[in-house]
Design a protein around this motif. Structure first.
Motif, PDB file in Angstrom:
ATOM      1  N   ASP A 115       0.838  -1.194   0.000  1.00  0.00           N
ATOM      2  CA  ASP A 115       0.000   0.000   0.000  1.00  0.00           C
ATOM      3  C   ASP A 115       0.874   1.246   0.000  1.00  0.00           C
ATOM      4  O   ASP A 115       0.919   1.992   0.961  1.00  0.00           O
ATOM      5  CB  ASP A 115      -0.921  -0.002   1.223  1.00  0.00           C
ATOM      6  CG  ASP A 115      -0.182  -0.429   2.492  1.00  0.00           C
ATOM      7  OD1 ASP A 115       0.655  -1.335   2.414  1.00  0.00           O
ATOM      8  OD2 ASP A 115      -0.443   0.145   3.555  1.00  0.00           O
ATOM      9  N   GLY A 116       1.567   1.453  -1.092  1.00  0.00           N
ATOM     10  CA  GLY A 116       2.385   2.646  -1.229  1.00  0.00           C
ATOM     11  C   GLY A 116       2.268   3.211  -2.619  1.00  0.00           C
ATOM     12  O   GLY A 116       1.329   2.911  -3.358  1.00  0.00           O
ATOM     13  N   LYS A 145      -4.791  -4.559   3.166  1.00  0.00           N
ATOM     14  CA  LYS A 145      -4.114  -3.269   3.276  1.00  0.00           C
ATOM     15  C   LYS A 145      -3.697  -2.761   1.894  1.00  0.00           C
ATOM     16  O   LYS A 145      -3.790  -1.564   1.611  1.00  0.00           O
ATOM     17  CB  LYS A 145      -2.884  -3.392   4.191  1.00  0.00           C
ATOM     18  CG  LYS A 145      -3.214  -3.536   5.663  1.00  0.00           C
ATOM     19  CD  LYS A 145      -1.982  -3.850   6.482  1.00  0.00           C
ATOM     20  CE  LYS A 145      -1.034  -2.664   6.555  1.00  0.00           C
ATOM     21  NZ  LYS A 145      -1.575  -1.531   7.301  1.00  0.00           N
ATOM     22  N   THR A 146      -3.237  -3.666   1.047  1.00  0.00           N
ATOM     23  CA  THR A 146      -2.835  -3.265  -0.302  1.00  0.00           C
ATOM     24  C   THR A 146      -4.041  -2.801  -1.099  1.00  0.00           C
ATOM     25  O   THR A 146      -3.973  -1.787  -1.807  1.00  0.00           O
ATOM     26  CB  THR A 146      -2.146  -4.437  -1.019  1.00  0.00           C
ATOM     27  OG1 THR A 146      -1.011  -4.851  -0.250  1.00  0.00           O
ATOM     28  CG2 THR A 146      -1.680  -4.021  -2.409  1.00  0.00           C
ATOM     29  N   GLY A 164      -5.010   0.620   0.007  1.00  0.00           N
ATOM     30  CA  GLY A 164      -4.067   1.596  -0.504  1.00  0.00           C
ATOM     31  C   GLY A 164      -4.255   1.867  -1.985  1.00  0.00           C
ATOM     32  O   GLY A 164      -4.149   3.013  -2.439  1.00  0.00           O
ATOM     33  N   GLU A 204      -7.319   4.071  -2.513  1.00  0.00           N
ATOM     34  CA  GLU A 204      -6.982   5.469  -2.197  1.00  0.00           C
ATOM     35  C   GLU A 204      -6.142   6.081  -3.309  1.00  0.00           C
ATOM     36  O   GLU A 204      -6.348   7.229  -3.700  1.00  0.00           O
ATOM     37  CB  GLU A 204      -6.233   5.534  -0.870  1.00  0.00           C
ATOM     38  CG  GLU A 204      -7.081   5.177   0.341  1.00  0.00           C
ATOM     39  CD  GLU A 204      -6.254   5.160   1.615  1.00  0.00           C
ATOM     40  OE1 GLU A 204      -5.052   5.513   1.548  1.00  0.00           O
ATOM     41  OE2 GLU A 204      -6.797   4.784   2.672  1.00  0.00           O
ATOM     42  N   TRP A 205      -5.190   5.297  -3.817  1.00  0.00           N
ATOM     43  CA  TRP A 205      -4.339   5.780  -4.911  1.00  0.00           C
ATOM     44  C   TRP A 205      -5.173   6.113  -6.151  1.00  0.00           C
ATOM     45  O   TRP A 205      -4.987   7.154  -6.769  1.00  0.00           O
ATOM     46  CB  TRP A 205      -3.287   4.726  -5.258  1.00  0.00           C
ATOM     47  CG  TRP A 205      -2.657   4.955  -6.599  1.00  0.00           C
ATOM     48  CD1 TRP A 205      -1.648   5.808  -6.900  1.00  0.00           C
ATOM     49  CD2 TRP A 205      -3.039   4.339  -7.830  1.00  0.00           C
ATOM     50  NE1 TRP A 205      -1.359   5.762  -8.230  1.00  0.00           N
ATOM     51  CE2 TRP A 205      -2.191   4.877  -8.831  1.00  0.00           C
ATOM     52  CE3 TRP A 205      -3.992   3.387  -8.195  1.00  0.00           C
ATOM     53  CZ2 TRP A 205      -2.278   4.483 -10.169  1.00  0.00           C
ATOM     54  CZ3 TRP A 205      -4.082   2.999  -9.519  1.00  0.00           C
ATOM     55  CH2 TRP A 205      -3.240   3.540 -10.484  1.00  0.00           C
TER      56      TRP A 205
END
Length: 371
Positions: free
Chosen positions: A193-194, A353-354, A357, A360-361
């Motif tokens: 999640d980045g 979690k990924t 993320g 959101e991305w």
């Protein structure tokens, strides 16, 4: 009470580096300062005011001896994640070697000069293989025999050379009479999640991942391995702490780092993870594998012909097909035994979690329209 330790994290604003910094702040022991080093300083979470840890952002290049000397002055541990990653041939071999190998050697020398006693290097499973023959490695460990003499891509050669340098430098005496202890971690491919750089790559190649199923270049039965970035970051923190408290367990050692993400087709796993944002891959190969190899060799020849005039970068290469179609996966028993490593996040937690993320991305990326 003595002052806490000072950590340096190169590539600290990157996908993995930023996770390492966050975990050092949240779960690190006896840390007073973290120097986050990157060529591009961006979007890093700040240290909570009550953590007692100072997070300092430093713009620096690992190939610059003067900058790295200043960064390492007074530091205790360096976690070196900074690296150029290239599987398509977008970056010249000279540049890859300068950053990945010479940059690592520069940083090691700075550690000796400035009395740094711990050095954790982010290596890669690519430091082992696959080789050009596509020899498989199935449930391997650090002692499993494998012919790594003919790496399939030059990037993997640089990771192998840098890792070898890191392990050779273990036990060297610093200018101040201390001992430098080093180790290397070999994660598989990362998800999490980045910042989602994969989309930028698709955009560069003119591919819209939201227009329909993406082309599959790997056979569905190929067994590969990816790991959640938070678990790999946790392994780095444990390796650093082990070098400080029990250097005999980690010094001079390389460790494969995995988690409980299922072993299987990378593409199938990515499809499962990315499903909530509407990105998926075809269930079968777009063409028979031998046809894909033929096409890849033709494109490689075309690149050779155009090289004097234009840097043509093919979307597929023989090396990429070998990477994607070789059974290549490991276990992390050694890291569990010597580092006390156990994944922080289960597969289900990592996947959730990924997905959160990525959602959101996508919302942020396309809030003003895709393009």
């Amino acid at each position: 009470m003595s002052a806490g330790l000072t950590y340096v994290v190169t590539g600290g604003c990157g996908f993995l580096g930023s996770q390492i910094v966050d975990l050092l702040v949240q779960r690190g022991k006896n840390i007073s300062e973290i120097r986050v080093v990157d060529t591009k300083l961006r979007g890093h979470s700040k240290s909570p005011e009550n953590s007692g840890v100072k997070v300092k952002l430093v713009c620096g290049d690992v190939t610059n001896m003067a900058q790295m000397t200043e960064v390492c002055a007074g530091a205790d541990v360096v976690i070196h994640t900074a690296s150029l990653i290239d599987v398509f041939g977008l970056v010249s071999d000279v540049t890859l070697w300068d950053v990945n190998v010479k940059g690592t050697e520069t940083l090691l020398q700075c550690c000796l000069n400035e009395d740094v006693t711990g050095f954790v290097y982010t290596s890669s499973r690519g430091a082992v293989g696959p080789n050009r023959r596509g020899d498989p490695m199935e449930d391997g460990d650090e002692s499993t025999p494998y012919d790594s003499s003919n790496q399939v891509i030059f990037y993997n050669r640089t990771k192998a050379a840098a890792e070898s340098a890191v392990l050779r430098w273990n036990g060297r005496r610093t200018n101040g009479g201390k001992i430098l202890y080093t180790c290397a971690l070999r994660p598989a491919g990362l998800y999490g999640d980045g910042e989602w750089a994969l989309y930028k790559m698709w955009r560069d190649f003119g591919v819209d991942p939201f227009a329909g199923p993406l082309t599959r270049l790997s056979h569905p039965k190929v067994k590969g391995q990816i790991s959640y970035v938070g678990n790999v970051a946790w392994a780095h923190l444990l390796a650093a702490q082990t070098l400080v408290t029990s250097p005999g367990n980690a010094g001079g050692e390389a460790f494969f780092i995995t988690d409980d993400t299922p072993i299987g087709s990378d593409v199938t796993l990515c499809s499962e993870i990315c499903a909530p944002i509407g990105i998926c891959w075809n269930d079968t190969l777009v063409l028979p594998l031998w046809v894909l190899y033929l096409l890849a060799y033709l494109l490689a020849f075309l690149r050779f012909l155009l090289k004097p005039f234009y840097n043509f970068v093919p979307p597929i290469t023989p090396a990429l097909l070998t990477l994607l179609n070789t059974n290549f996966y490991f276990n992390c028993k050694k890291a569990r035994r010597l580092l006390g490593y156990k994944p922080l996040f289960t597969w289900e937690e990592s996947k959730q979690k990924t997905r959160e993320g990525l959602m959101e991305w996508k919302t942020r990326e396309f809030s003003q329209g895709r393009g």
